[in-house]
Design a protein around this motif. Sequence first.
Motif, short mmCIF file in Angstrom:
data_model
loop_
_atom_site.label_atom_id
_atom_site.label_comp_id
_atom_site.label_asym_id
_atom_site.label_seq_id
_atom_site.Cartn_x
_atom_site.Cartn_y
_atom_site.Cartn_z
N LEU A 144 -4.23 17.23 -21.58
CA LEU A 144 -4.72 15.88 -21.86
C LEU A 144 -6.09 15.73 -21.24
CD1 LEU A 144 -4.36 12.93 -22.85
CD2 LEU A 144 -3.22 12.45 -20.67
N VAL A 145 -7.10 15.51 -22.08
CA VAL A 145 -8.47 15.30 -21.63
C VAL A 145 -8.80 13.83 -21.81
CG1 VAL A 145 -10.90 15.84 -22.08
CG2 VAL A 145 -9.17 17.63 -22.25
N GLY A 146 -9.38 13.20 -20.80
CA GLY A 146 -9.69 11.78 -20.96
C GLY A 146 -10.60 11.23 -19.89
N THR A 147 -10.93 9.95 -20.09
CA THR A 147 -11.77 9.23 -19.14
C THR A 147 -10.87 8.54 -18.11
OG1 THR A 147 -11.76 7.36 -20.69
CG2 THR A 147 -13.63 8.87 -20.80
N GLN A 148 -11.42 7.57 -17.38
CA GLN A 148 -10.69 6.94 -16.28
C GLN A 148 -9.38 6.29 -16.73
OE1 GLN A 148 -10.36 3.39 -15.84
NE2 GLN A 148 -11.35 2.99 -17.80
N MET A 149 -9.20 6.02 -18.03
CA MET A 149 -7.96 5.38 -18.48
C MET A 149 -6.73 6.27 -18.26
SD MET A 149 -8.09 5.53 -22.66
CE MET A 149 -9.56 4.53 -22.78
N ILE A 150 -6.92 7.57 -18.03
CA ILE A 150 -5.77 8.45 -17.77
C ILE A 150 -5.60 8.70 -16.27
CG2 ILE A 150 -6.05 9.59 -20.00
CD1 ILE A 150 -7.10 12.05 -18.44
N SER A 151 -6.36 8.01 -15.44
CA SER A 151 -6.36 8.32 -14.01
C SER A 151 -5.33 7.54 -13.21
CB SER A 151 -7.76 8.07 -13.42
OG SER A 151 -8.05 6.67 -13.40
N LYS A 152 -4.68 6.55 -13.83
CA LYS A 152 -3.79 5.70 -13.03
C LYS A 152 -2.49 5.41 -13.78
CE LYS A 152 -6.96 2.36 -14.73
NZ LYS A 152 -8.33 1.96 -14.48
N GLY A 153 -1.43 5.31 -12.99
CA GLY A 153 -0.16 4.81 -13.50
C GLY A 153 0.67 5.77 -14.33
N LEU A 154 0.07 6.85 -14.85
CA LEU A 154 0.81 7.75 -15.73
C LEU A 154 1.78 8.60 -14.92
CD1 LEU A 154 -2.02 8.92 -18.16
CD2 LEU A 154 -0.60 6.86 -18.25
N HIS B 34 0.86 -1.19 0.00
CA HIS B 34 0.00 0.00 0.00
C HIS B 34 0.89 1.23 0.00
CE1 HIS B 34 -2.99 2.76 2.34
NE2 HIS B 34 -2.99 3.00 1.03
N GLY B 35 1.03 1.85 -1.16
CA GLY B 35 1.90 3.02 -1.27
C GLY B 35 1.17 4.18 -1.90
N VAL B 36 1.29 5.36 -1.33
CA VAL B 36 0.63 6.53 -1.89
C VAL B 36 1.16 6.76 -3.31
CG1 VAL B 36 0.32 7.59 0.38
CG2 VAL B 36 2.37 8.13 -0.95
N THR B 37 0.39 7.46 -4.12
CA THR B 37 0.82 7.72 -5.50
C THR B 37 2.13 8.49 -5.50
OG1 THR B 37 -0.53 9.73 -5.51
CG2 THR B 37 -1.53 7.74 -6.43
N GLY C 289 -3.17 11.64 -8.09
CA GLY C 289 -1.77 11.23 -8.03
C GLY C 289 -0.98 11.50 -9.29
N ARG C 290 -1.63 11.94 -10.38
CA ARG C 290 -0.90 12.25 -11.61
C ARG C 290 -0.25 13.62 -11.54
NH1 ARG C 290 0.04 8.07 -11.54
NH2 ARG C 290 -1.60 7.48 -10.12
N SER C 291 -0.59 14.42 -10.54
CA SER C 291 -0.09 15.79 -10.45
C SER C 291 1.15 15.87 -9.56
CB SER C 291 -1.18 16.71 -9.87
OG SER C 291 -0.72 18.03 -9.74
N GLY C 292 2.12 16.70 -9.98
CA GLY C 292 3.30 16.98 -9.17
C GLY C 292 4.18 15.79 -8.91
N ARG C 293 4.43 14.96 -9.93
CA ARG C 293 5.22 13.75 -9.73
C ARG C 293 6.72 14.00 -9.88
NH1 ARG C 293 2.05 9.14 -9.54
NH2 ARG C 293 3.82 7.80 -10.07
#
Length: 720
Positions: free
Chosen positions: A532-542, A217-220, A579-583
Motif C-alpha cells: 500500500l503506497v500513500g500519503t499521510q491519509m494512510i499514516s493513522k488509525g489503520l 495518551h496511548g502508544v500506537t 504505528g501501522r507496523s506489527g499490530r
Amino acid sequence: MRVADIYIEYSASAIDRSFRYACEDPSVEVGMRVKVNFAGRDVIGFVVAVSEMANEDVANLGYSLSYVKERIDEYPLLNEEAFDLASYMAKICVAPLISCFQAMLPAKLKPKSTDHHVRTEVYVTFVQEMIVKGKRQQDAIEYMREHKKVKRSEFNQHFSCLKRLEELGVVELSQEERSADLDDVIETYSPMDLNQEQQTAVDMIRSKKGYGVHLLHGVTGSGKTEVFLHLAKEVLDEGKQVLILVPEISLTPQMVSRVKGRFGKAVAIYHSSLNNQEKYEQFKLVFEKKVSIVVGTRSAAFMPFDNLGLIIMDEEHDQSYKQDSTPRYHCRDIAIKRGEYHNCPVVLASATPSLESYARAYKGVYQLVELTKRIYDNVPETKLIDMKQSMRSSGNYLVSKEMREAIEERLAKNEQVIILLNRRGYAPILRCVDCGEVKKCPHCDLALNYHKTRNELVCHMCDYHEPFVQVCSKCGSTRLKYMGFGTQKLEEHLQEMFPSSRILRMDADTTRHKNAHEKLLTKFGNHEYDILVGTQMISKGLDFENVTLVGILNGDALLSRSDYRSVELTFDLLVQASGRSGRGEKNGEVLIQVYDCKHYAITCAQNNDYSTFFKKEMQFRHLGNYPPFSYLASIIFSSLKEEQLHDEVMTIADSLSVSDVKKLGPVELLRRNDEHRMRIVFKSKDFEALLQVVREVQNKHMKYKHKSKLEIDINPLYME
C-alpha cells in the motif's frame, strides 16, 4: 404587534446583526428559518427572538417594518444549546453569527437561498383487506398485510399490481421525506478483556463524574479503541448518546464497524464524502432520536444531540479537525464546549497529543491518562536510513538498498507492506534543462505538479490543470526534466522493482470517488494487494495485522518548512505511520529514509519518545513565544489589485493600538487564484486582548470603499 428578530443569510461582517420584521404567523418560533425581503431580494434567515411590540413603539421606530413572508420549518432547528454554541464560535473565531449557524447545519437546512431541496419518497400503506381472484394480487395483499408500509420502489420489485390495488382501496400512496434506512444490526464482536493499563484508564475516566476533559495518551496499538467501547457501553446502558469523532474519512468505516459489531445498534455516520441528501438524512436520525451513536469527522460535532453522555475525539492532534473556511473553528473547542453543556466527559485520545493538549494535562487542567504498552507488547524495530550515505553507495534517491531488501523479505513471507510518501502526483517540479524555467500555475505563485496517469500539469493550490506538452513555454526547448517525486512515480518505481507484487496507491487522486477510501482499504485488508503506497491519509488509525513493514520516504521533508509547527508535524507523522507496523502477533519493522538523522524530531520518533520530544519542542516554543505559551491570530488580506492592497494593509497596520499584543508584519504571501495577498500576525498571552485587536482590524477594514477580502484565523495550525 408580533415581531421577529432575524439574522439573514449574508455572512458579511458589516451586517452581522439581527433585523426586525413584523410577523403575523403565530407559529413562527425561535430557531426556525423564514423567508423575508432584504434590500429588494427574498432571502432566508434564522429567527433569534420573537416578542410583542406595542403599536406606539412600532410607530416611533422611524421606519416601517416589513413582514415575514413565509415560515420554512415546521419545528425549530436550533435549540438553546445551538444558539449558545453559535455565539461562542462567533466570539472565539471573530466570525459573523450567521456563518456559525450555517456551519452547524447540513446544506439542505442552512439559512441560505439555494436549490437544496429535500428529496421525497413514495410509500405504499396497507388500508383494508379484500378478496381478489388473481393469485399475484392476493400475494401482494398478504405481503402488505404483513409489512403495513413499504417504499413504492420496494413493492414494485415484487409485484406489478400496485395501480389495481390502489383502485380497489386496498392500499394508498403517500409522499414523505426520504429517510436513512436503519438496517438490522447483529452483534459480531464480544467485549475484549481489558489489560491492567486499559482498566486503569477506564476507571480514571469514570471516577470523575460529569464534565471533565481527559487526555488519553496511548502508544500506537495500545488498545485505545477498546477503552472507548467500554466507556461507551456504560453511557448507552444509561440511555444517553455517544459522539465519536475521527479525523479522516478513511477511519470512519472501521470505527463504525467496531461500534455496530460491539453494540448491535444502528450508527449515524457524518462526513464530507456524503452527499447533501445523505447528510440531511443522518442529521434527521439524530434529531428524531432514532440512533444514539454518531461516528463522524469534524462537522459531526454539531449533530443535534439532546442527551450526550460521552464525547470521544480520536487522533485529537490531527490538523483535519481545524476548519479552513469561516468560521475557522477547531473541533476540539466545540467538543469541549458541548461536553461542558451536557455535563459529560470529553476524551481526547492520541499517540502524539498536540502540545497544547499535553501542556494542559501537564498542568492538571485536563486529566492525563496513559497507556504505555502495546496489546501484543511487540514494539516494531525502527531504523533510520541516511539517504546521503545511501545515495553515495547505491545512487537510488527513491528507494534505498536497505528498503528494497526489507520489502523483498516481507513479500517472500507473504506479509504486507505500507510505504508512506507525503506528496501526491508524479513529480512536483518540471524544469527546463536549457533555460532553467519552472512551469508555474498562471493563477498562483507555485510550481505545477506533473500527474502522469492524467498526463496533466496540476496546481495543488487552486486545482488548475493543463495538458502536458514537452516544450518549454519560455525558450521552446524540448529538454524538460522532472524534479522530485510523488506517489505516482513511487508506485511506478516499486512496480518495476517488484513486478510480481500487487501495489495499491491511496492518495487524493485515487480517493476522489464516493466510498473510495473504504473500498481500497477493504481490498488491502483482504490481502488483494501486497504493498500500500500513500500519503499521510494512510499514516493513522489503520489496523492490519499482516502489515509487518512500514517504509517512510522523505521522512524529514516537513522540517524544511518555515512554519512553527513543522517539527511537531514531522514527529506526529513518523510516529503515527510507524504505528501501522506489527499490530498483530507478528514482529514489525519500520524504516525511515531521512537526510538529517540527528534532528530531535527524527530521533525521538525513532525511539517513540514523546516525553523527550515534548520537553525539547516546548523549549523552542517558549523562546519564540509560540503556542501553547501564547495565542495567535493570522489575518490575511487579498485583492486582485496589488497597489490598493498594499496601501490599505499598511494604513491599517500603522493605525493599530497593540500595547498588550505583538504585531508581526505585514508581509507579502504567494499569489493565489490571481489574488495578491498580505498577512499580519498577532501574538498575545491575553486571549481577550488578542480578540480585541482582531476586531479593531475588522472594523477598520470595513471602512474602506474598495476593500480587500479578509480571512481571520484565530490560533491557526500552520502559517505558510
